[in-house]
Design a protein around this motif. Structure first.
Motif, short mmCIF file in Angstrom:
data_model
loop_
_atom_site.label_atom_id
_atom_site.label_comp_id
_atom_site.label_asym_id
_atom_site.label_seq_id
_atom_site.Cartn_x
_atom_site.Cartn_y
_atom_site.Cartn_z
N VAL A 383 39.85 37.25 52.68
CA VAL A 383 39.56 37.93 52.49
C VAL A 383 37.34 37.73 52.44
O VAL A 383 36.54 38.82 51.95
N ARG A 384 37.12 36.83 51.99
CA ARG A 384 35.52 36.42 51.83
C ARG A 384 34.77 36.72 53.00
O ARG A 384 35.95 36.63 54.35
N PRO A 385 33.65 37.44 52.61
CA PRO A 385 32.88 36.83 51.67
C PRO A 385 33.38 38.58 50.84
O PRO A 385 33.72 39.21 50.76
N LEU A 386 33.24 38.38 49.28
CA LEU A 386 33.59 39.32 48.14
C LEU A 386 32.24 39.55 47.75
O LEU A 386 31.15 39.20 47.66
N TYR A 387 32.36 41.38 47.29
CA TYR A 387 31.23 42.20 46.99
C TYR A 387 32.30 42.70 46.46
O TYR A 387 32.73 43.86 46.77
N ASN A 388 31.13 42.94 45.06
CA ASN A 388 31.99 44.45 44.14
C ASN A 388 30.52 45.19 44.06
O ASN A 388 29.71 44.24 43.47
N ARG A 389 29.97 45.96 44.41
CA ARG A 389 28.81 46.97 43.92
C ARG A 389 28.39 46.71 42.76
O ARG A 389 27.14 46.69 42.37
N SER A 390 29.59 46.95 41.57
CA SER A 390 28.99 46.85 40.43
C SER A 390 29.23 45.83 39.11
O SER A 390 28.91 45.25 38.70
N ALA A 391 30.89 44.80 39.74
CA ALA A 391 31.03 44.28 38.79
C ALA A 391 31.13 43.46 39.42
O ALA A 391 31.85 42.10 40.13
N GLY A 392 29.58 43.02 39.30
CA GLY A 392 29.40 41.40 39.83
C GLY A 392 28.23 41.35 40.90
O GLY A 392 28.07 39.88 41.41
N GLY A 393 28.55 42.45 42.24
CA GLY A 393 28.07 42.07 43.25
C GLY A 393 28.32 40.97 44.20
O GLY A 393 29.52 40.61 43.72
N HIS A 394 27.40 40.18 45.06
CA HIS A 394 27.74 39.10 45.77
C HIS A 394 28.53 38.02 45.71
O HIS A 394 27.94 36.49 45.17
N MET A 395 29.60 38.18 44.73
CA MET A 395 30.14 36.89 44.57
C MET A 395 30.41 35.24 44.79
O MET A 395 30.66 34.71 44.40
N THR A 396 30.64 35.49 46.12
CA THR A 396 31.38 34.43 46.68
C THR A 396 29.53 33.57 47.06
O THR A 396 29.99 32.59 46.87
N LEU A 397 28.49 34.42 47.16
CA LEU A 397 27.52 33.58 47.07
C LEU A 397 27.22 33.06 45.77
O LEU A 397 26.73 32.36 45.96
N TYR A 398 27.20 33.67 44.61
CA TYR A 398 27.18 33.29 43.65
C TYR A 398 28.24 32.12 42.99
O TYR A 398 27.28 31.37 42.14
N LEU A 399 29.53 32.25 43.73
CA LEU A 399 30.13 31.55 43.01
C LEU A 399 30.72 30.48 44.26
O LEU A 399 31.85 29.32 43.29
N MET A 400 30.70 30.61 45.19
CA MET A 400 32.09 30.29 46.31
C MET A 400 31.18 28.41 45.91
O MET A 400 30.61 28.31 46.43
N PRO A 401 32.41 27.77 45.21
CA PRO A 401 31.96 26.65 45.50
C PRO A 401 32.08 26.14 47.72
O PRO A 401 32.75 26.47 48.13
N PRO A 402 30.39 24.67 47.79
CA PRO A 402 30.31 24.92 49.41
C PRO A 402 31.99 24.13 50.04
O PRO A 402 31.92 24.26 51.12
N ASP A 403 32.54 23.65 49.30
CA ASP A 403 33.41 22.96 49.99
C ASP A 403 34.92 23.86 49.79
O ASP A 403 35.86 23.29 50.33
N ALA A 404 35.33 25.02 49.28
CA ALA A 404 36.40 26.62 49.58
C ALA A 404 36.90 26.24 50.40
O ALA A 404 38.12 26.28 50.64
N GLN A 405 35.95 26.34 51.09
CA GLN A 405 36.23 27.29 52.81
C GLN A 405 34.93 27.33 53.33
O GLN A 405 33.89 27.59 53.21
N ALA A 406 35.24 26.38 54.35
CA ALA A 406 34.20 26.74 55.67
C ALA A 406 34.44 28.39 56.78
O ALA A 406 32.78 28.54 57.44
N HIS A 407 34.96 28.65 56.96
CA HIS A 407 34.92 29.88 57.89
C HIS A 407 35.56 30.79 57.51
O HIS A 407 36.68 30.58 56.80
N ILE A 408 34.92 32.21 57.77
CA ILE A 408 36.27 33.55 57.71
C ILE A 408 37.21 33.94 58.14
O ILE A 408 37.08 32.85 58.81
N PHE A 409 37.88 33.65 57.67
CA PHE A 409 39.51 33.98 57.95
C PHE A 409 39.33 34.79 59.61
O PHE A 409 38.29 36.72 59.00
N GLN A 410 39.65 35.00 61.10
CA GLN A 410 38.59 35.28 61.82
C GLN A 410 39.62 36.71 62.54
O GLN A 410 39.00 37.90 62.52
N ASP A 411 41.00 37.09 62.16
CA ASP A 411 41.87 37.72 62.52
C ASP A 411 41.82 39.07 61.51
O ASP A 411 41.78 39.14 60.59
#
Length: 426
Positions: A383-411
């Motif tokens: 489901v990344r990138p994760l965003y919530n307009r109020s509860a933290g905003g752009h949380m994947t941008l802020y917190l996802m470790p760079p080595d956690a996931q290389a690409h968006i789930f394409q399907d």
């Protein structure tokens, strides 16, 4: 008793208080004379909650926010992660400050119809409120992605525009029509979390900052003084939402009382939790029991992150009557896998539409960053990138470790319908 504003002026910004150990609920209850009659089978009432001695919790760093912004910006400068690079690219075309400032603050009496009886009318009435939340979250994200002070300064001016207009100070509330009260909850923590992200980097604008901080503090007290309904909005997910703005605005304005109001939600939730990890006021919602167990975690975990950033890292492992946050997370995954685990709380035919909406899972970026849970890892990669307009905003941008996931789930179809492979399907 209701929250009251502190009588003494706030401490200077360069003054820091040493954090103290977390008090247990048992100790807090003993100190307030409430021990002996409470247990996990009984909900912690509002009066009992307000009587808890949480004086050990104090604001220790008003600039701490909910993640280390400087550290993350440095990390983003050198990342080669495709997901994060895509996020950065999107923010390279940031918003126009003048366009955002052209939006008129809401100064008329806020009145919102109920969601479930009138979802279309609710959405139409909520649109200006959502625009506010998206705007402040966008400006915060654009600043983190670009490092351009233009966006940080714009956010200050945007919020000050609302503060000058004394916006949101008039909203309709009664026990049968609480939607305007509910809607303004998220506006408060959207503003607080976004402002917390940029404030340490803003130079000048002292008058604007002083005015908007006073406005946020006044609104938080005004809003929190409404107690809500017993065994409902007084103590359920809406209380956890109010607690989130209490914590972050308490931190921003060095208001220990507001901060402790936020902390009290964690104690309340863990006290009320069943032995299995269910939050009773959430899982009694019929077909939406699973949705509300997750919904409560969204605000509790984000609130815990704010509290932990004040030096109270142990909040994530706080145990009350044998219950911890992890029990609530375990129960969520259990009922997603097998709704029968709800037992007598709710029917087996659970609503699963929320699984298609990534906004409900931003809390998992926080949780995964701290605990590296394989169940969470398997879910968030879909489901990344994760965003919530109020509860933290752009949380994947802020917190996802760079080595956690290389690409968006394409399907995309699978991404929207199979976030949990086979989970939650009756």
């Amino acid at each position: 008793m209701p929250l009251c504003k502190p009588q003494s002026p706030p401490l200077p910004r360069d003054r820091r208080r040493a954090p103290t150990r977390l008090p247990s609920l048992a100790l807090a209850l003993l100190l307030t004379g409430l021990a002996g009659g409470t247990g996990a089978e009984e909900l912690l009432g509002r009066e009992e909650r307000e009587a808890l001695d949480l004086s050990a919790y104090r604001v220790t760093d008003p600039d701490a926010g909910y993640f280390d912004v400087a550290e993350r910006m440095a990390e983003l400068e050198s990342t080669d992660n495709a997901i994060l690079l895509q996020e950065l690219d999107e923010f390279s075309r940031g918003p126009s400050c003048q366009q955002l400032l052209a939006y008129e603050p809401i100064t008329t009496r806020v009145r919102i119809p109920g969601y479930y009886p009138n979802p279309e009318e609710w959405e139409l009435a909520s649109e200006p409120l959502f625009r506010f939340e998206d705007s402040v979250s966008l400006l915060a994200g654009a600043f983190v992605a670009s490092g351009d002070s233009y966006y940080a300064d714009c956010l200050v001016r945007y919020l000050d525009h609302w503060a000058e207009a004394e916006a949101l100070t008039d909203f309709h509330y009664d026990s049968t029509q609480p939607q305007a009260w509910f809607a303004t909850e998220s506006m408060l923590f959207a503003a607080g979390l976004a402002y917390a992200t940029v404030r340490p980097f803003v130079e000048g604008l002292e008058e604007e900052r002083e005015r908007l901080e006073a406005w946020l503090n006044e609104l938080a007290h005004l809003h929190a003084e409404i107690p809500g309904e017993p065994e409902n909005s007084c103590c359920n997910n809406h209380f956890y939402r109010r607690a989130l703005y209490g914590s972050i605005i308490g931190v921003l304005t060095e208001d220990d009382e507001l901060f402790r109001f936020g902390v009290s939600a964690v104690y309340s939730a863990l006290h009320d939790m069943t032995e299995e990890g269910a939050l009773p006021l959430e899982v009694n919602r019929g077909r939406r029991a699973t949705h509300y167990q997750n919904y409560a975690l969204l605000y509790l975990v984000t609130n815990m992150q704010v509290i932990a950033r004040q030096g109270y890292e142990e909040i994530f492992d706080l145990e009350i009557d044998g219950n911890t946050l992890h029990d609530g997370v375990d129960f969520l995954f259990r009922i997603l896998e097998d709704p029968a685990a709800l037992g007598d709380f709710a029917p087996l035919e659970q609503y699963t539409g929320f699984l298609k909406d990534p906004q409900y899972f931003t809390w998992m970026e926080i949780y995964q960053d701290r605990f590296d849970d394989p169940r969470v890892a398997d879910f968030v990669r879909r489901v990344r990138p994760l965003y919530n307009r109020s509860a933290g905003g752009h949380m994947t941008l802020y917190l996802m470790p760079p080595d956690a996931q290389a690409h968006i789930f394409q399907d995309d179809e699978q991404r929207q319908t199979e976030a949990f492979r086979g989970l939650g399907e009756s």
